[in-house]
Design an enzyme around this catalytic site. Structure first.
Site, PDB file in Angstrom:
ATOM      1  N   GLU A  60      -7.257  -7.267   2.460  1.00 19.13           N
ATOM      2  CA  GLU A  60      -6.209  -7.433   3.361  1.00 19.13           C
ATOM      3  C   GLU A  60      -7.145  -8.447   3.640  1.00 19.13           C
ATOM      4  O   GLU A  60      -5.919  -9.629   4.167  1.00 19.13           O
ATOM      5  CB  GLU A  60      -5.390  -6.563   4.330  1.00 19.13           C
ATOM      6  CG  GLU A  60      -5.119  -5.302   3.494  1.00 19.13           C
ATOM      7  CD  GLU A  60      -3.801  -5.566   2.971  1.00 19.13           C
ATOM      8  OE1 GLU A  60      -3.664  -6.342   2.858  1.00 19.13           O
ATOM      9  OE2 GLU A  60      -3.102  -4.314   2.047  1.00 19.13           O
ATOM     10  N   LEU A  83       0.698  -1.569   0.257  1.00 16.49           N
ATOM     11  CA  LEU A  83      -0.159  -0.118  -0.356  1.00 16.49           C
ATOM     12  C   LEU A  83       0.856   1.340  -0.518  1.00 16.49           C
ATOM     13  O   LEU A  83       0.181   2.071  -0.153  1.00 16.49           O
ATOM     14  CB  LEU A  83      -1.158  -0.160   1.402  1.00 16.49           C
ATOM     15  CG  LEU A  83      -2.054  -1.158   1.110  1.00 16.49           C
ATOM     16  CD1 LEU A  83      -2.418  -0.762   2.522  1.00 16.49           C
ATOM     17  CD2 LEU A  83      -3.282  -0.790  -0.248  1.00 16.49           C
TER      18      LEU A  83
HETATM   19  N1  PCA Z   1      -0.382  -4.000   2.205  1.00 16.86           N
HETATM   20  C1  PCA Z   1      -1.129  -4.042   3.630  1.00 16.86           C
HETATM   21  C2  PCA Z   1      -0.548  -4.874   4.757  1.00 16.86           C
HETATM   22  C3  PCA Z   1       0.303  -5.676   4.236  1.00 16.86           C
HETATM   23  C4  PCA Z   1       0.560  -5.338   2.846  1.00 16.86           C
HETATM   24  O1  PCA Z   1       1.485  -5.478   1.643  1.00 16.86           O
HETATM   25  C5  PCA Z   1       0.290  -2.583   3.853  1.00 16.86           C
HETATM   26  O2  PCA Z   1       0.984  -2.434   2.648  1.00 16.86           O
HETATM   27  O3  PCA Z   1       0.572  -2.364   4.927  1.00 16.86           O
END
Ligand code: PCA
Length: 118
Positions: free
Chosen positions: A75, A10
């Site tokens: 998620e 993200l």
């Molecule tokens: N996406 C979320 C949690 C793990 C991921 O790859 C993030 O970027 O915080």
């Protein structure tokens, strides 16, 4: 609005960053010690780890309720992949209420990535 700490796909430049495109970047941040990143299947998972001294690096974003609901879907919160929970951050976010997606499954056998997912 909610503050969310992101540390993986993200983040700016990450493969899922488009989900934050219309939200507000607040700043770069680091958790308090006690958290660690592990390599999962193309993305990282943050877990609490007693004895960690470094914490995890990431970004704080201010997101609206619709975005937060979308992130929960992304998620896999309902499936028990990640849990959205408050995490303690260092200054300038110390004491602020900020949530992050903690990996909710076992990291046994997963590569320890330390504090940063690049
Ligand atoms: N996406 C979320 C949690 C793990 C991921 O790859 C993030 O970027 O915080």
């Amino acid at each position: 609005m909610s503050l969310v700490f992101v540390y993986g796909t993200l983040k700016r430049g990450g493969s899922n960053h488009t989900h934050l495109a219309r939200q507000a970047f607040v700043g770069e941040a680091r958790t308090a010690p006690g958290f660690r990143l592990y390599q999962l299947d193309g993305y990282p998972g943050m877990v609490a780890l007693a004895g960690d001294h470094a914490g995890v690096t990431g970004e704080v974003w201010s997101v609206d309720a619709a975005c937060l609901a979308q992130l929960d879907l992304l998620e896999g919160v309902a499936e028990g992949l990640y849990r959205r929970e408050p995490v303690p951050l260092l200054a300038p976010f110390a004491g602020r209420s900020v949530e992050a997606y903690l990996y909710a499954r076992s990291v046994a056998g997963r590569k320890d990535l330390g504090p940063t997912w690049a």
